[in-house]
Design an enzyme around this catalytic site. Structure first.
Site: not given
Length: 464
Positions: A194, A125, A148
């Site tokens: 995660h 990303k 981010n």
């Protein structure tokens, strides 16, 4: 900065005063909100106070006075258990969200048609986000890049009809942004990551889906089962979906064939870009990233010629397949951002005759999924806490040494490469978090870069 005027006159609690947290507190204050902020780190509290943000111990606060809690994305919302501030907010019936949500509400208020491109995915990303921003800037757009990646979203200029926001969103940020509804939503892939924060793969994938499920147009990578399901769910909702694949398409979209990117339409497969000889976009994973970025560029009206020109001037990102330099026929690659096995797989696919530096704080699954690439590895140099377990996984298939530290690993790998008398790649691709030896992957990658640049005979050609 984007002042957050949607909470003017309200009292807002905020927990987490890292980079984005402090920016959020200042944006709320600038917009007329009354902010009371808190952090477990006294130094962060002092920094906020020095910038005019009121701080207090929210454990002792009267939560009935707060309209909302703004939570840093690094603070657990649900797993492994909710942070105490989230529990307090829920008990008091106070809504919880993050800085992406604040941006979305401000956009809805002041410029609801402002172009907003949001990107997510387990891997790729950051590169995709940076590449989209680069292509659009080269095409003459006023682009704001952040989220981010790099700059906190509320430190960017406010949304307007003449300005494009290109924003990377992590799963943590999406989880705290219920009204996230970009003009173009991009989802690249899903692989285990995660899970300590999301509990299950189903939860993790569902959070990723939110970004594209509310977008006007969705661009979705379809090379894994989770992402194919996400694309199908979006289509079922009537969203305009453009699939992207490095393998095959069942219909129209963008498809890669080696270094070529094809636009598959009713008129056939039309070549729109060639990634040959673009070091910053080497490898199959970067072909997917580039195809997704190209799909966005097409949707924004950028011509194929302008896209190709922009691809050739894209320098890539630090710490992700970053060419640091060469000594003779040996190439040194900084892939410190590869903090899980799936990300490291992309690097191992891209090279041969690899002298592999790996290790750190291990994630679930270790490196067992990388066995198919072991024949490409000439030797492994193990660092950090995962050394013993990784040595056991490598076994007799890959010669390995416990280098312990990155300094020793670089020294040993460079010496072994010089003795090979053949082209080789010294690859830092740890497949691990950095926290056992470094504060983050950036510090780890910067240290690798400096170690390599200090080697005798190094030609420090970026993008080598």
């Amino acid at each position: 900065m984007t002042p957050v005027t949607t909470f003017a006159g309200q009292t807002v609690a905020l927990f987490g005063l890292g980079g984005s947290g402090l920016a959020t507190a200042l944006a709320l204050k600038e917009g007329g909100a009354y902010v009371i902020a808190c952090d477990d780190n006294p130094a962060k509290m002092a920094e906020a106070e020095a910038k005019g943000v009121e701080t207090a111990d929210l454990r002792k606060a009267d939560w009935s006075r707060f309209s909302s809690l703004v939570l840093s994305p690094g603070v657990p919302l649900t797993h492994p258990e909710p942070h105490w501030s989230a529990k307090s907010a829920k008990d008091a019936g106070v809504e919880i969200f993050g800085d992406i949500e604040l941006f979305c509400r401000e956009r809805a208020k002041i410029a609801p048609k402002a172009p907003f491109i949001a990107i997510t995915g387990t891997n790729g990303k950051s590169t995709t986000t940076a590449l989209i921003a680069h292509i659009l800037r080269q095409a003459g757009y006023d682009v704001q890049l952040g989220g981010n990646i790099g700059t906190a979203i509320l430190l960017l200029q406010p949304p307007s009809d003449s300005r494009v926001h290109v924003v990377e969103c992590s799963s943590f940020q999406i989880d705290l942004a219920p009204s996230l509804a970009p003009t173009i939503g991009v989802h690249l892939n899903v692989s285990p990551d995660h899970l300590d924060r999301h509990g299950t793969m189903e939860n993790y994938a569902a959070i990723k889906e939110r970004l594209v499920a509310q977008s006007e147009k969705a661009i979705v990578g379809v090379d894994d089962a989770w992402s194919r399901s996400i694309a199908e769910a979006c289509i079922a909702k009537g969203i305009d979906v453009t699939p992207v694949s490095t393998r095959r398409l069942n219909g129209f979209g963008f498809l890669t064939e080696g270094p070529r990117v094809l636009h598959v339409t009713s008129s056939g497969s039309i070549p729109v870009a060639d990634l040959s000889d673009i070091p910053s976009l080497r490898g199959e994973h970067n072909a997917q990233n580039a195809a997704a970025a190209i799909a966005v560029a097409f949707a924004m009206g950028v011509s194929a010629d302008d896209i190709q020109s922009s691809l050739r001037t894209f320098s890539g990102l630090p710490h992700r397949m970053e060419g640091v330099g060469r000594i003779g026929a040996t190439l040194f690659i900084n892939d410190s951002k590869a903090t899980n096995a799936d990300s490291t797989e992309k690097a191992l696919k891209s090279f041969d005759n690899i002298l592999w530096i790996l290790g750190g704080k291990q994630k679930e699954g270790g490196i067992t999924s990388l066995r198919p690439y072991f024949p490409k590895i000439r030797k492994a140099y193990l660092i950090g806490a995962a050394s013993d377990e990784f040595a056991a996984t490598l076994g007799d298939d890959v010669p390995s040494v416990r280098a312990t530290t990155l300094d020793r690993a670089v020294e040993q790998a460079a010496r072994d490469a010089a003795a090979m008398n053949a082209p080789a790649v010294v690859l830092l691709s740890p497949a691990c978090a950095s926290y056992d030896q470094f504060p983050n992957y950036e510090v780890r990658g910067n240290h690798f870069r400096e170690l390599v640049k200090a080697l005798p005979g190094i030609n420090p050609t970026m993008g080598a």
